[in-house]
Enzyme design. Structure first.
Site, PDB file in Angstrom:
ATOM      1  CD  GLU A 101      10.633  12.739  11.413  1.00 23.62           C
ATOM      2  OE1 GLU A 101      11.344  12.177  10.458  1.00 23.62           O
ATOM      3  OE2 GLU A 101       9.422  12.186  11.568  1.00 23.62           O
ATOM      4  CE  LYS A 156      -1.954   2.884   2.921  1.00 29.48           C
ATOM      5  NZ  LYS A 156      -2.068   3.969   1.829  1.00 29.48           N
ATOM      6  CD  GLU A 182      12.966   3.398   6.717  1.00 30.22           C
ATOM      7  OE1 GLU A 182      12.980   4.360   5.772  1.00 30.22           O
ATOM      8  OE2 GLU A 182      13.131   2.234   6.185  1.00 30.22           O
TER       9      GLU A 182
END
Length: 483
Positions: free
Chosen positions: A382, A178, A253
């Site tokens: 982040e 996906k 990840e």
């Protein structure tokens, strides 16, 4: 060579382009114009179920195929990617908004990763173990896991696709992929080449759609044997909880807050351009982006001044102009990054250069903050944009402590001409990867993309990635005495 076209509003299931069960489509937008240039299929749980079923049906034949034959198919697929680099790069560049030259490099890396694992397909082996008895022998077998679900991010979709799919397929697994709804085009186009290379129907299936409608049904499907996910930490945690229900192994990840650590003896002529590239590449939308800058006090002002001048020279524009940097991928990301910009100023940080972009497209200027404190969100969180926070340090111990004072642990880049110091810092920072006198490395195919802390984890990356997608079976044999 035939033109590489991706059909509108279609999913790749069981080797054919199929309409989504809902019949609905999702617009794919050009980030520079905010206009749709393609319609992708909007998959739902019914489509996911069909894709998993196709992958399970194809598994026996693919897993039992001679590994050399599997490798030959993957090698042909790799060559087709190289033959279609320009078309694939245009898809990825327009999808993500990155310069065409960057996209071209990403496609070349994706093809190289596939070629690497094509050559590794017949080199997966176990071990023969010594026995305390002459009547026993023991060995191990490496076996594919089954159907692998892969949910990838939108920032470097071709590379992310191949980093997971190539080792999984080479090991004999089948795949349901996906891609992100924001950047499905290069994965779809690359998958379209697989059939031409001879990949059997159902070995690779691609379902495009939204996370709750397609991603969640895929990662929670009882027919899945392994999950790989690239994306946010929050979604990664949700996937782990979902995988726990089916006791399925997970590879994650996730985010990063990677620092460049510049010591006073560093070669600044080499360091400054690399630091700039580490934060403006893909408009800073990389998990390993160099979004923290730690500078030893004696050279702090010089580095900040040189980097600010370099940032001000960056040329941004739409993908087809092939400049230094493109826009952010979508309005959500633009709003998020803009919030960090305003929050940094409100928190007392100083904008050395940069700030919001123009009114057309989702652009943000390369931005450098200084006068920051370790608790500021622009230092700790982040951002996923071209925003860099600079701070000074005193000596190696202070640098190491600052590097480690973050929940992430993806990449640390060390700039120094002192080899002993470089090795000591390498040993003491908590990070999956360390580079010395360069930022990251894309030249070594098979180099492990290792992760630590909240950046994620895996059983093996790079040259050992096939271990992630296999299990080890231990076998012992009791031998009869000789006549």
């Amino acid at each position: 060579m035939s033109e590489l076209a991706v059909p509108e509003n279609r999913l790749l299931i069981a080797g054919s382009w199929q309409s989504p069960a809902s019949g609905e489509a999702l617009p794919v937008l050009d980030p520079a114009t905010q206009q749709a240039f393609h319609q992708a299929g909007r998959a739902t749980a019914a489509d996911v179920d069909a894709a998993v079923s196709a992958a399970r049906t194809a598994y026996d034949g693919w897993s039992r195929m001679n590994p050399s034959d599997r490798g030959a198919i993957l090698a042909r697929w790799s060559q087709l990617i190289f033959q279609h680099v320009e078309e694939l790069a245009r898809y990825e560049a327009q999808d993500v908004g990155k310069p065409l030259s960057d996209a071209r490099t990403n496609i070349f890396i994706a093809g190289s990763i596939l070629g690497y694992f094509a050559g590794a397909a017949d080199k997966l082996h176990g071990a023969t173990l010594p026995s305390r008895s002459a009547d026993n022998t023991g060995f191990t077998l490496r076996e594919p896991l089954g159907v692998c679900a892969m949910v990838i991010a939108w920032n470097v979709p071709a590379i992310l696709f191949m980093a997971d799919a190539a080792p999984a397929l080479a090991a004999g697994n089948t795949v349901v992929l996906k891609p992100s709804e924001y950047a499905p085009m290069s994965p779809l186009a690359i998958a379209a080449l697989a059939a031409e290379a001879g990949l059997p129907p159902g070995v690779l299936n691609v379902v495009t759609g939204l996370g709750p409608e397609a991603g969640q049904p895929l990662t929670s499907h009882p027919g899945i044997n392994h999950i790989s996910f690239v994306g946010s930490s929050a979604t990664g945690r949700a996937i782990m909880r979902s995988a726990a229900e089916n006791l399925v192994p997970v590879k994650l990840e996730l985010g990063g807050k990677s620092p460049n650590v510049v010591f006073a003896d560093a070669d600044l002529d080499a360091a400054v351009p690399a630091i700039l590239e580490s934060i403006v590449e893909n408009a800073g939308q990389n998990c390993y982006a160099g979004s923290r800058l730690l500078i030893e006090e004696p050279i702090y002002d010089e580095v900040v001044q040189r980097l600010a001048a370099a940032m001000e020279a960056v040329k941004a524009g739409p993908w087809h102009e092939d400049l230094d940097m493109g826009p952010l991928v979508n309005g959500i990301q633009h709003e998020r990054v803009s919030g960090f910009l305003s929050g940094g100023v409100a928190g007392g940080a100083r904008v050395v250069t940069g700030g919001p972009g123009g009114t057309d497209g989702w652009f943000v200027k390369p931005t450098l903050f200084d006068k920051v404190t370790p608790d500021m969100p622009i230092v700790r969180e982040e951002i996923f944009g071209p925003v860099l926070a600079a701070e000074s340090f005193r000596g190696a111990r202070d640098a190491i402590d600052r590097v480690n004072a973050t929940p992430y642990g993806l990449l640390v880049s060390v700039w120094t001409n002192d080899l002993s110091r470089a090795l000591r810092v390498t040993q003491e920072v908590r990070s999956g990867q360390v580079s010395v006198n360069e930022f990251a490395n894309s030249a070594i195919i098979g180099f492990p993309f290792n992760l630590a802390k909240e950046s994620g984890f895996s059983q093996g990356g790079g040259y050992e990635a096939m271990k992630e997608y296999t299990s080890e079976k231990g076998v012992t044999i009791k031998m009869r005495p000789l006549d």
